[in-house]
Design a protein around this motif. Sequence first.
Motif, PDB file in Angstrom:
ATOM      1  N   ASP A 108       0.829  -1.203   0.000  1.00 15.30           N
ATOM      2  CA  ASP A 108       0.000   0.000   0.000  1.00 15.30           C
ATOM      3  C   ASP A 108       0.864   1.253   0.000  1.00 15.30           C
ATOM      4  O   ASP A 108       2.047   1.219   0.390  1.00 15.30           O
ATOM      5  N   THR A 109       0.284   2.358  -0.428  1.00  7.59           N
ATOM      6  CA  THR A 109       0.882   3.682  -0.270  1.00  7.59           C
ATOM      7  C   THR A 109      -0.133   4.565   0.439  1.00  7.59           C
ATOM      8  O   THR A 109      -1.342   4.304   0.392  1.00  7.59           O
ATOM      9  N   LEU A 110       0.342   5.624   1.093  1.00 10.45           N
ATOM     10  CA  LEU A 110      -0.573   6.510   1.801  1.00 10.45           C
ATOM     11  C   LEU A 110      -1.551   7.165   0.830  1.00 10.45           C
ATOM     12  O   LEU A 110      -2.732   7.344   1.138  1.00 10.45           O
ATOM     13  N   TRP A 111      -1.059   7.535  -0.336  1.00 13.08           N
ATOM     14  CA  TRP A 111      -1.945   8.149  -1.328  1.00 13.08           C
ATOM     15  C   TRP A 111      -3.004   7.142  -1.757  1.00 13.08           C
ATOM     16  O   TRP A 111      -4.183   7.465  -1.860  1.00 13.08           O
ATOM     17  N   TYR A 132       1.697   0.836   9.510  1.00 12.81           N
ATOM     18  CA  TYR A 132       2.304  -0.425   9.083  1.00 12.81           C
ATOM     19  C   TYR A 132       1.259  -1.416   8.583  1.00 12.81           C
ATOM     20  O   TYR A 132       0.074  -1.323   8.942  1.00 12.81           O
ATOM     21  N   PRO A 133       1.677  -2.366   7.748  1.00  4.42           N
ATOM     22  CA  PRO A 133       0.777  -3.452   7.353  1.00  4.42           C
ATOM     23  C   PRO A 133       0.206  -4.149   8.594  1.00  4.42           C
ATOM     24  O   PRO A 133       0.926  -4.447   9.538  1.00  4.42           O
ATOM     25  N   GLY A 134      -1.097  -4.365   8.579  1.00  2.00           N
ATOM     26  CA  GLY A 134      -1.777  -4.958   9.719  1.00  2.00           C
ATOM     27  C   GLY A 134      -2.506  -3.943  10.568  1.00  2.00           C
ATOM     28  O   GLY A 134      -3.439  -4.297  11.300  1.00  2.00           O
ATOM     29  N   ASP A 135      -2.111  -2.659  10.517  1.00  2.00           N
ATOM     30  CA  ASP A 135      -2.837  -1.615  11.232  1.00  2.00           C
ATOM     31  C   ASP A 135      -4.225  -1.441  10.619  1.00  2.00           C
ATOM     32  O   ASP A 135      -4.415  -1.638   9.419  1.00  2.00           O
ATOM     33  N   VAL A 136      -5.185  -1.046  11.433  1.00  2.68           N
ATOM     34  CA  VAL A 136      -6.558  -0.843  10.965  1.00  2.68           C
ATOM     35  C   VAL A 136      -6.904   0.632  11.066  1.00  2.68           C
ATOM     36  O   VAL A 136      -6.709   1.266  12.109  1.00  2.68           O
ATOM     37  N   LEU A 137      -7.384   1.199   9.973  1.00  7.00           N
ATOM     38  CA  LEU A 137      -7.833   2.585   9.931  1.00  7.00           C
ATOM     39  C   LEU A 137      -9.348   2.595   9.998  1.00  7.00           C
ATOM     40  O   LEU A 137     -10.017   2.035   9.131  1.00  7.00           O
ATOM     41  N   VAL A 197       4.336   2.109   5.701  1.00  7.65           N
ATOM     42  CA  VAL A 197       3.775   2.346   4.376  1.00  7.65           C
ATOM     43  C   VAL A 197       4.296   3.683   3.843  1.00  7.65           C
ATOM     44  O   VAL A 197       4.201   4.702   4.522  1.00  7.65           O
ATOM     45  N   PRO A 198       4.859   3.743   2.623  1.00  6.39           N
ATOM     46  CA  PRO A 198       5.353   5.009   2.070  1.00  6.39           C
ATOM     47  C   PRO A 198       4.211   5.844   1.502  1.00  6.39           C
ATOM     48  O   PRO A 198       3.111   5.345   1.264  1.00  6.39           O
ATOM     49  N   ALA A 199       4.503   7.121   1.284  1.00  5.60           N
ATOM     50  CA  ALA A 199       3.483   7.994   0.699  1.00  5.60           C
ATOM     51  C   ALA A 199       3.230   7.646  -0.755  1.00  5.60           C
ATOM     52  O   ALA A 199       2.094   7.649  -1.230  1.00  5.60           O
ATOM     53  N   ILE A 200       4.297   7.348  -1.496  1.00  7.85           N
ATOM     54  CA  ILE A 200       4.215   7.002  -2.905  1.00  7.85           C
ATOM     55  C   ILE A 200       5.107   5.792  -3.146  1.00  7.85           C
ATOM     56  O   ILE A 200       5.962   5.474  -2.306  1.00  7.85           O
ATOM     57  N   PRO A 201       4.952   5.093  -4.270  1.00  3.26           N
ATOM     58  CA  PRO A 201       5.753   3.883  -4.529  1.00  3.26           C
ATOM     59  C   PRO A 201       7.220   4.198  -4.823  1.00  3.26           C
ATOM     60  O   PRO A 201       7.621   4.376  -5.967  1.00  3.26           O
ATOM     61  N   LEU A 202       8.041   4.255  -3.769  1.00  2.00           N
ATOM     62  CA  LEU A 202       9.434   4.649  -3.917  1.00  2.00           C
ATOM     63  C   LEU A 202      10.239   3.661  -4.754  1.00  2.00           C
ATOM     64  O   LEU A 202      11.185   4.042  -5.437  1.00  2.00           O
ATOM     65  N   ASP A 203       9.879   2.385  -4.696  1.00  2.00           N
ATOM     66  CA  ASP A 203      10.649   1.375  -5.421  1.00  2.00           C
ATOM     67  C   ASP A 203      10.672   1.651  -6.920  1.00  2.00           C
ATOM     68  O   ASP A 203      11.644   1.331  -7.606  1.00  2.00           O
ATOM     69  N   ALA A 204       9.596   2.246  -7.432  1.00  2.00           N
ATOM     70  CA  ALA A 204       9.522   2.525  -8.867  1.00  2.00           C
ATOM     71  C   ALA A 204      10.318   3.777  -9.249  1.00  2.00           C
ATOM     72  O   ALA A 204      10.444   4.091 -10.435  1.00  2.00           O
ATOM     73  N   LEU A 205      10.861   4.481  -8.250  1.00  2.00           N
ATOM     74  CA  LEU A 205      11.516   5.760  -8.522  1.00  2.00           C
ATOM     75  C   LEU A 205      13.001   5.754  -8.216  1.00  2.00           C
ATOM     76  O   LEU A 205      13.640   6.807  -8.197  1.00  2.00           O
TER      77      LEU A 205
END
Length: 374
Positions: free
Chosen positions: A40-43, A73-78, A101-109
């Motif tokens: 997931d990303t925050l956006w 983090y993964p597993g947290d509930v909003l 969780v990052p704001a945007i997909p950093l791996d692609a950048l």
Amino acid sequence: MLKKAFTVLAGTMVAAAVCAAGAAQLRSNHPDSYTVRRGDTLWGISAKFLVKPWLWPEIWQANPQVRNPHLIYPGDVLNLSFINGASLKLEPSLHREGAAVPAIPLDALKTFLKDLRVMDSSAVSKAPYVVGLEENRLDGAPGQNIYVRGLDSQPGQRWAIVRPEHVFRGFDNGSDGTAIYGDELYANAALVKSPWEEDFNNGSGHYLRGRDMGLEVKVIGTAEMLRPGDPSTLLVVDSTSEIHKGDRLMPVNDNPYDPYFYPHAPQSLPKDGRVIAFTGAMDAVGPYQVVALSVGAKDGVDNGTTFAVWHPGEYIHDDVAGNSWRRGVGPHVTLPDEYIGHLMVFRTFDHVSYGLVMDGLRPVKKGDKLKLPD
């Protein structure tokens, strides 16, 4: 008296939270809760329940449970609640999985965050350069020596090996006072594959001329100083490309970017901001693709700056008001600009920025305008 003042302050904070939540409107079909997943990303999460995903800092920072929206983090509930307006409640998981969780997909950048820089052309031309290679080879590789002129360094110091790749240029359009932009492959790197779509003719008839907005260089390796001198002797430590004569050396940038991004509107709208280049396509790009922008740090743009992208309205002949057979001299009209989507800046230089297209109704093209996000 102190208790009364505290009550007033608390009331003000609640009002601010409600106001912020009101600005960040919820979707009518938003989920009651969402469990954060890996990838997931925050956006992306915010897009599930906010009409305007880029406003997620307003609603999350107004909630005391979410002290740092980047530490989710993964597993947290909003959970969404509706007490005096919309707010967000975070229920941390007992066993967090992986990184936040990052704001945007950093791996692609990674290439744009670590390997590319946009610099003043004069600074690049004055940088130390490779003048020769071990045993007079045509190219260098890790484990081999290179010889560099103009380098003032101590033994053991490491340097980045960079290669000029791309030039961004601006052209004054005298007809209406606006600017137009072009991008082209750097002349000394004609055989180097650039990530940007090449466009030697920017559509205005200009070839290899115009206002220099910055020279893009790519980090292709690192080298360690062995013996100072002119030329100096360096050992190639690692590389992603073969080292050639003419490649430049620059200081290693150990922290090239900030991994945290808070989307926000620009403090003021830069004049005539445009999309000037993009990657991975011939004509247009869509969400989660990178674009280059004609504005940078000296225009007040910083990481997280979010723009709305609009396509300029077409200039067409008015067939109703005039004779459609006389288009050249008949009445014309400029159609309104068309909304495209949002993009967020993730790296800035003096006059150029890299941005990521976050969402859109239609493809983003070169020349599209940057406006305040709605």
